[in-house]
Design an enzyme around this catalytic site. Structure first.
Site, PDB file in Angstrom:
ATOM      1  N   HIS A 117      38.700  77.699 100.706  1.00 50.06           N
ATOM      2  CA  HIS A 117      39.211  79.074 100.736  1.00 50.06           C
ATOM      3  C   HIS A 117      39.453  79.545  99.299  1.00 50.06           C
ATOM      4  O   HIS A 117      40.025  78.805  98.500  1.00 50.06           O
ATOM      5  CB  HIS A 117      40.507  79.149 101.548  1.00 50.06           C
ATOM      6  CG  HIS A 117      41.024  80.542 101.657  1.00 50.06           C
ATOM      7  ND1 HIS A 117      40.433  81.504 102.466  1.00 50.06           N
ATOM      8  CD2 HIS A 117      42.040  81.160 101.026  1.00 50.06           C
ATOM      9  CE1 HIS A 117      41.084  82.651 102.324  1.00 50.06           C
ATOM     10  NE2 HIS A 117      42.063  82.467 101.460  1.00 50.06           N
TER      11      HIS A 117
ATOM     12  N   ASN B 146      37.951  72.944 105.018  1.00 49.11           N
ATOM     13  CA  ASN B 146      37.514  74.308 104.710  1.00 49.11           C
ATOM     14  C   ASN B 146      37.769  74.599 103.237  1.00 49.11           C
ATOM     15  O   ASN B 146      38.733  74.097 102.664  1.00 49.11           O
ATOM     16  CB  ASN B 146      38.323  75.296 105.566  1.00 49.11           C
ATOM     17  CG  ASN B 146      37.960  76.747 105.295  1.00 49.11           C
ATOM     18  OD1 ASN B 146      36.774  77.115 105.243  1.00 49.11           O
ATOM     19  ND2 ASN B 146      38.959  77.610 105.094  1.00 49.11           N
TER      20      ASN B 146
ATOM     21  N   LEU C 232      38.457  78.384 114.166  1.00 47.06           N
ATOM     22  CA  LEU C 232      38.156  77.407 115.209  1.00 47.06           C
ATOM     23  C   LEU C 232      39.423  77.103 116.007  1.00 47.06           C
ATOM     24  O   LEU C 232      40.513  77.000 115.449  1.00 47.06           O
ATOM     25  CB  LEU C 232      37.614  76.129 114.564  1.00 47.06           C
ATOM     26  CG  LEU C 232      36.250  76.316 113.882  1.00 47.06           C
ATOM     27  CD1 LEU C 232      35.911  75.119 113.004  1.00 47.06           C
ATOM     28  CD2 LEU C 232      35.144  76.567 114.902  1.00 47.06           C
TER      29      LEU C 232
ATOM     30  N   ASN D 260      28.237  77.153  98.473  1.00 49.65           N
ATOM     31  CA  ASN D 260      29.004  75.904  98.582  1.00 49.65           C
ATOM     32  C   ASN D 260      28.183  74.813  99.270  1.00 49.65           C
ATOM     33  O   ASN D 260      28.270  73.640  98.909  1.00 49.65           O
ATOM     34  CB  ASN D 260      30.323  76.140  99.321  1.00 49.65           C
ATOM     35  CG  ASN D 260      31.386  76.706  98.385  1.00 49.65           C
ATOM     36  OD1 ASN D 260      31.881  76.010  97.508  1.00 49.65           O
ATOM     37  ND2 ASN D 260      31.712  77.988  98.557  1.00 49.65           N
TER      38      ASN D 260
END
Ligand code: GAR
Length: 216
Positions: free
Chosen positions: A109, A107, A93, A14
């Site tokens: 996922h 993020n 986090l 990514n």
């Protein structure tokens, strides 16, 4: 030009998709720093190859999670990072880190959250017998893969799928939705209203069904 920091733990495909998007002129951003919590991460080789500054910050080098996160935040802030991208970063986090970058940590996922959160999302989808899975880019909050959704791509699950074949199909879409999201941020088009995130002037409304309907 949006200043981004990318956090990684492993392969870094990514990260590579973002690097490619920048080098191809599709993303108006600069990767100021790559941070890996894993010194063996292949993502570090990719950073080297493309002349991107990187740092290894290992959890075990710090007495507490708080100190570990503070160090990462400090490195990112030193470089005036505006958007933090978790690209295969396999740690949760805390609010201590997130408070440094309000609504500015995203993020990727490999499922349609809130389905199949946590580890091995693709295996979970295959074992559950889901007919669709996919991938999500979301804002990070303190939950595990549960923050406000920015974009999701739906990917069909086929009867013969294994974890590996489904992962591969989903990954192709990860490599599209993550760079696209970075560019949406670069364009200043991401509006956050509590759990609702709207990309201004984006088109919404495609409808997938799997298996295909025949008579109805
Ligand atoms: C990707 O499939 C990403 O969605 C997943 O880890 C992989 C990293 O691959 N992330 C998570 O599961 C986060 N909960 P990459 O290192 O090649 O980008």
């Amino acid at each position: 030009m949006l200043r981004i920091g990318v956090l990684v733990s492993g392969r870094g495909s990514n990260l590579q998709a973002i690097i490619n998007g920048i080098e191809e002129g599709k993303i108006n951003a600069k990767i100021e720093l790559v941070v890996s919590d894993n010194p063996q991460a292949y993502a570090l080789e990719r950073s080297k190859k493309h002349g991107i500054p990187f740092q290894v910050v290992e959890r075990k080098s710090f007495a507490s999670k708080r100190d570990f996160e503070e160090r990462m935040a400090e490195l990112l802030k030193e470089r005036s990072v505006q958007l933090v991208v978790l690209a295969g970063f396999m740690r949760i986090l805390s609010k201590n880190f997130l408070k440094h970058f309000p609504n500015s940590v995203i993020n990727i996922h490999p499922s349609l959250i809130p389905a199949f959160q946590g580890l091995h999302a693709q295996k979970q989808a295959v074992e559950f017998g889901a007919k669709f899975s996919g991938c999500t880019v979301h804002l990070v909050d303190e939950s595990v893969d549960g923050g406000p959704v920015i974009v999701q791509a739906v990917v069909p699950v086929l009867p013969q799928d294994t974890e590996d074949t489904l992962s591969e199909r989903i990954l192709k879409f990860e490599h599209r939705i993550l760079p696209q999201t970075v560019q949406w941020f670069a364009e200043g088009r991401v509006e956050v209203d509590g759990r609702k995130v709207i990309v201004r002037d984006a088109r919404y409304g495609t409808l997938p069904v799997n298996p295909e309907l025949e008579k109805f």
